[in-house]
Scaffold this motif. Sequence first.
Motif, mmCIF file in Angstrom:
data_model
loop_
_atom_site.group_PDB
_atom_site.id
_atom_site.type_symbol
_atom_site.label_atom_id
_atom_site.label_comp_id
_atom_site.label_asym_id
_atom_site.label_seq_id
_atom_site.Cartn_x
_atom_site.Cartn_y
_atom_site.Cartn_z
ATOM 1 N N LYS A 71 9.049 17.706 1.480
ATOM 2 C CA LYS A 71 8.272 18.146 2.525
ATOM 3 C C LYS A 71 7.273 18.671 2.027
ATOM 4 N N THR A 72 7.617 18.874 0.775
ATOM 5 C CA THR A 72 5.902 19.886 -0.021
ATOM 6 C C THR A 72 5.006 18.838 -0.774
ATOM 7 N N TRP A 73 3.437 19.212 -0.097
ATOM 8 C CA TRP A 73 2.190 19.092 -0.633
ATOM 9 C C TRP A 73 1.841 19.776 -1.123
ATOM 10 N N THR A 74 1.419 19.084 -2.966
ATOM 11 C CA THR A 74 0.515 20.318 -2.440
ATOM 12 C C THR A 74 -0.938 19.564 -3.762
ATOM 13 N N ARG A 75 -1.237 20.184 -4.377
ATOM 14 C CA ARG A 75 -2.684 19.826 -4.995
ATOM 15 C C ARG A 75 -1.719 19.213 -6.113
ATOM 16 N N PHE A 76 -1.045 19.831 -7.230
ATOM 17 C CA PHE A 76 0.133 19.018 -8.180
ATOM 18 C C PHE A 76 1.073 18.128 -7.773
ATOM 19 N N GLY A 77 1.037 17.816 -6.569
ATOM 20 C CA GLY A 77 2.107 16.588 -6.151
ATOM 21 C C GLY A 77 3.238 17.056 -5.717
ATOM 22 N N ARG A 78 4.710 16.693 -5.051
ATOM 23 C CA ARG A 78 5.503 16.913 -4.049
ATOM 24 C C ARG A 78 6.745 17.470 -5.385
ATOM 25 N N ARG A 79 6.912 16.662 -6.441
ATOM 26 C CA ARG A 79 8.127 16.730 -7.281
ATOM 27 C C ARG A 79 7.599 17.423 -8.562
ATOM 28 N N ILE A 80 6.577 17.658 -8.731
ATOM 29 C CA ILE A 80 6.133 17.855 -10.176
ATOM 30 C C ILE A 80 6.124 19.793 -10.035
ATOM 31 N N PRO A 81 5.420 20.417 -9.024
ATOM 32 C CA PRO A 81 6.127 22.200 -8.677
ATOM 33 C C PRO A 81 7.566 22.055 -9.347
ATOM 34 N N TYR A 82 8.229 21.139 -8.606
ATOM 35 C CA TYR A 82 9.738 22.304 -8.734
ATOM 36 C C TYR A 82 10.487 21.751 -10.229
ATOM 37 N N LEU A 83 9.642 20.585 -10.993
ATOM 38 C CA LEU A 83 10.148 20.481 -12.362
ATOM 39 C C LEU A 83 9.794 21.458 -13.274
ATOM 40 N N PHE A 84 8.099 22.087 -12.791
ATOM 41 C CA PHE A 84 7.816 22.670 -13.854
ATOM 42 C C PHE A 84 8.526 24.602 -13.359
ATOM 43 N N ILE A 85 9.077 24.614 -12.152
ATOM 44 C CA ILE A 85 9.765 26.025 -12.036
ATOM 45 C C ILE A 85 10.585 25.762 -13.082
ATOM 46 N N GLY A 86 11.710 25.393 -12.698
ATOM 47 C CA GLY A 86 12.730 25.052 -12.973
ATOM 48 C C GLY A 86 12.921 24.961 -14.871
ATOM 49 N N ALA A 87 12.184 24.192 -15.231
ATOM 50 C CA ALA A 87 12.000 24.329 -17.080
ATOM 51 C C ALA A 87 11.083 25.762 -17.817
ATOM 52 N N ALA A 88 9.930 25.668 -16.364
ATOM 53 C CA ALA A 88 9.576 27.477 -16.974
ATOM 54 C C ALA A 88 11.140 28.522 -17.263
ATOM 55 N N VAL A 89 11.986 28.689 -16.057
ATOM 56 C CA VAL A 89 12.823 29.341 -15.682
ATOM 57 C C VAL A 89 13.984 28.887 -16.940
ATOM 58 N N ALA A 90 14.142 27.782 -17.182
ATOM 59 C CA ALA A 90 15.190 27.415 -18.063
ATOM 60 C C ALA A 90 14.752 27.646 -19.500
ATOM 61 N N VAL A 91 13.222 28.011 -20.052
ATOM 62 C CA VAL A 91 13.101 27.723 -21.201
ATOM 63 C C VAL A 91 12.897 29.499 -21.095
ATOM 64 N N LEU A 92 12.706 30.538 -19.840
ATOM 65 C CA LEU A 92 13.063 32.002 -20.301
ATOM 66 C C LEU A 92 14.457 32.008 -20.528
ATOM 67 N N VAL A 93 15.636 31.493 -19.499
ATOM 68 C CA VAL A 93 17.431 31.786 -19.745
ATOM 69 C C VAL A 93 17.688 31.239 -20.567
ATOM 70 N N MET A 94 17.686 30.324 -21.465
ATOM 71 C CA MET A 94 17.638 29.942 -23.140
ATOM 72 C C MET A 94 17.068 30.859 -23.989
ATOM 73 N N CYS A 95 16.262 31.610 -24.192
ATOM 74 C CA CYS A 95 15.967 33.060 -24.961
ATOM 75 C C CYS A 95 16.654 33.843 -25.009
ATOM 76 N N LEU A 96 17.391 34.406 -23.347
ATOM 77 C CA LEU A 96 18.422 35.344 -23.528
ATOM 78 C C LEU A 96 19.675 34.915 -24.005
ATOM 79 N N LEU A 97 20.092 33.900 -22.680
ATOM 80 C CA LEU A 97 21.557 33.339 -23.109
ATOM 81 C C LEU A 97 22.794 33.768 -24.323
ATOM 82 N N PRO A 98 21.407 33.752 -25.716
ATOM 83 C CA PRO A 98 22.935 32.866 -27.144
ATOM 84 C C PRO A 98 22.248 34.770 -27.217
#
Length: 433
Positions: A71-98
């Motif tokens: 249901k998401t339509w943006t100038r960046f696409g419909r799937r890519i915003p979720y991809l980018f947000i998920g990856a950005a959070v993962a990067v932050l947590v990967m630096c914290l977890l270990p």
Amino acid sequence: MKQKPDLSFWSLWNLSFGFFGVQIAYALQSANISRIFATLGADPHNLSYFWILPPLMGILVQPIVGTLSDKTWTRFGRRIPYLFIGAAVAVLVMCLLPNSGSLGLTISAAMMFGLIALMFLDTSINMAMQPFKMLVGDMVNEKQKAKAYSIQSFLCNAGSVMGYVFPFVFTFIGISNVAEKGVVPDSVIWSFYIGAAILILCVIYTTSKVKEWNPQNYAEYNPVSEEKEESANWITLLKNAPSTFWKVGLVQFFSWAAMLYMWNYTTGAIAEVVWDTTDASSEAFQEAGNWVGILFAVQAVGSVIWAALLPQFKNTKLAYSISLVIGAIGFILVPFIHDQYVMFIPFLMIGCAWAAMLAMPFTFVTNALQGYGHMGAYLGLFNGTICIPQIVAALLGGVILSVVGHHQSTMMIVAGVSFVIASLCVFVIRERK
């Protein structure tokens, strides 16, 4: 409705390239979570509880991301915003977890911090993973889908191998593989740092190279009726599901329970039988942790080889069952092998079962669902046959470990028995051609 255009090899590659980075993150998590929490001071009987989060987040996040992105339509696409947000959070947590053990916290506080970080890591990886499957579904025609998913499978396995071997490689080049008690070694910490950097670079590459269709273009290439289909009642769908759905789910239950025990207890098992230690703070235990990454990489290689051989079997059920039996033998061999290089053999065998687990269930289920409609909803529900067994196995892991004698290597035999049961359950499936 227009036919979706053929895409070049590199266009198909770009659609999935970010999955390479996501899979590195997932491999680092799979191979090192038990090692990290054991290093922090977790009791082996409680290790399985930390593994409840990955499947729990999967069963919650993936359907939600799929529904919202429809249901998401943006100038960046419909799937890519979720991809980018998920990856950005993962990067932050990967630096914290270990670094959970490096913050001056008490043992219980460090494990709680690590648990919260793991929850966010699971959530973000699942959020970043799901859009890649949907991008192929949205933009690739039926003729090229097999090729697109083959590219995705290659990138998946390549990313897994790289993530698995990082700690071993970093130790080899001189980064410390030991640390004071309760602190995760630098070799693991830097593995997560480099994995995070590769993840964000791969995702940036995909988001810069892939331009999703706008609503008008999408409607030209995809049946509008599918978009307007009313939400299915999940209870009704489950009541009306073909028997094959449930029978394959039974095989899945024992298969994925076995894999959960592999991910959970392999580090402790290899430390016991090859390095002869149970001390998570010892140098030998950390060496074993590095070697587990190599063994998981060997398993991934075995999976690729066996996946190429599976189509040669004329009887799909027999191929599925034999694959699980080979994996069962591999698991059962683990406690009896004391040479780190000979240990390649059982993990190559486990790779055979893994290849079948990734391919066969969806073949049976999608064939059985022809004519039922609501294919997407059914496959979303079928994801529960992957997540629920892992949650159950994680809840029971500590109890089973106590029953079988407190040796983590014995849990490999438990996993092997679970695979044997799964292989027998295959024969209750009624195959639809």
